[in-house]
Design a protein around this motif. Sequence first.
Motif, PDB file in Angstrom:
ATOM      1  N   ARG A  28     -63.774  22.763   6.995  1.00 34.96           N
ATOM      2  CA  ARG A  28     -65.006  22.220   7.779  1.00 34.96           C
ATOM      3  C   ARG A  28     -64.767  20.588   7.702  1.00 34.96           C
ATOM      4  O   ARG A  28     -65.212  19.835   8.790  1.00 34.96           O
ATOM      5  N   GLU A  32     -64.792  18.703  11.267  1.00 33.73           N
ATOM      6  CA  GLU A  32     -66.223  18.069  11.760  1.00 33.73           C
ATOM      7  C   GLU A  32     -65.663  16.460  11.443  1.00 33.73           C
ATOM      8  O   GLU A  32     -66.772  15.801  11.856  1.00 33.73           O
ATOM      9  N   ARG A  34     -65.532  14.612   8.842  1.00 36.67           N
ATOM     10  CA  ARG A  34     -66.258  14.043   7.638  1.00 36.67           C
ATOM     11  C   ARG A  34     -66.188  14.803   6.684  1.00 36.67           C
ATOM     12  O   ARG A  34     -65.910  15.971   6.815  1.00 36.67           O
ATOM     13  N   GLU A 110     -77.256  14.525   5.355  1.00 36.80           N
ATOM     14  CA  GLU A 110     -78.002  15.370   6.609  1.00 36.80           C
ATOM     15  C   GLU A 110     -79.645  15.274   6.301  1.00 36.80           C
ATOM     16  O   GLU A 110     -80.587  15.077   7.068  1.00 36.80           O
ATOM     17  N   GLN A 136     -77.778   8.361  10.261  1.00 35.84           N
ATOM     18  CA  GLN A 136     -77.659   9.069  11.645  1.00 35.84           C
ATOM     19  C   GLN A 136     -76.566   8.599  12.397  1.00 35.84           C
ATOM     20  O   GLN A 136     -75.816   9.379  12.932  1.00 35.84           O
ATOM     21  N   LEU A 139     -73.413  10.377  10.732  1.00 35.79           N
ATOM     22  CA  LEU A 139     -73.213  11.832  11.343  1.00 35.79           C
ATOM     23  C   LEU A 139     -72.860  11.997  12.843  1.00 35.79           C
ATOM     24  O   LEU A 139     -72.072  12.635  13.258  1.00 35.79           O
ATOM     25  N   LYS A 140     -73.489  10.640  13.623  1.00 35.68           N
ATOM     26  CA  LYS A 140     -73.128  10.791  15.053  1.00 35.68           C
ATOM     27  C   LYS A 140     -71.494  10.510  15.332  1.00 35.68           C
ATOM     28  O   LYS A 140     -70.892  11.220  16.045  1.00 35.68           O
ATOM     29  N   ALA A 142     -69.183  11.164  12.976  1.00 34.13           N
ATOM     30  CA  ALA A 142     -68.387  12.142  12.882  1.00 34.13           C
ATOM     31  C   ALA A 142     -68.332  13.417  13.871  1.00 34.13           C
ATOM     32  O   ALA A 142     -67.521  13.965  14.018  1.00 34.13           O
ATOM     33  N   GLU A 143     -69.774  13.540  14.377  1.00 39.80           N
ATOM     34  CA  GLU A 143     -69.666  14.665  15.492  1.00 39.80           C
ATOM     35  C   GLU A 143     -68.811  14.200  16.767  1.00 39.80           C
ATOM     36  O   GLU A 143     -68.148  14.825  17.332  1.00 39.80           O
ATOM     37  N   ASP A 144     -68.717  12.514  16.962  1.00 37.77           N
ATOM     38  CA  ASP A 144     -67.932  12.096  18.210  1.00 37.77           C
ATOM     39  C   ASP A 144     -66.318  12.333  17.932  1.00 37.77           C
ATOM     40  O   ASP A 144     -65.645  12.497  18.862  1.00 37.77           O
ATOM     41  N   LYS A 146     -65.133  14.812  16.335  1.00 39.17           N
ATOM     42  CA  LYS A 146     -64.864  16.356  15.954  1.00 39.17           C
ATOM     43  C   LYS A 146     -63.612  16.645  16.807  1.00 39.17           C
ATOM     44  O   LYS A 146     -62.738  17.343  16.333  1.00 39.17           O
TER      45      LYS A 146
END
Length: 179
Positions: A28, A32, A34, A110, A136, A139-140, A142-144, A146
Amino acid sequence: MTDTFTLPSTQDKLIPRFYVKPVRNNYRSEAEGREVFEDKEYVEIIVPGDKHSIVDTMVTDEHRDRWNRQYEAFKKSMETPEEGTPIEEWAPIGKSQALELKSVHVRTVEHLAGLSDTQLAKCVPMGGYALREKAQAWLKQAEDGKPFAELQQRNRELEERLAAMEARIATQPVLERTV
């Protein structure tokens, strides 16, 4: 999270100490982009009187069966495992701030990113909004990242397959050609 419970064993001389340890989930984390941790049950097996004979390992069915009474007591006092990035593993904050957040049940990045303004004002009155925005944004990011992390994982898998094929080819007998 370090919930622990220890009772001396009456069936043998060893002392089991069950606890929960955050362990990095490699798959994971890579997917992800991160650090992602999961709570895992561990047992520290202590030999009384010998400080060098301590085994620290993940809990197995054998441990649960052997020290059933201690394991059940541990489970009754344990909190629900959390998923996400433990707040103490997040680099932008120090240990004392992580402990402060954990004292108000903010255990993951989170959780912090999802706090409402009212909750934030209660648990982090000084600099809370900036800290939440940082969480935030992290996390963004890390999502970008991915898709890139997925490509890196796929590349590693292909490299491993190629290395395995090359190793197999290297062990094949060489056939001589006759003309």
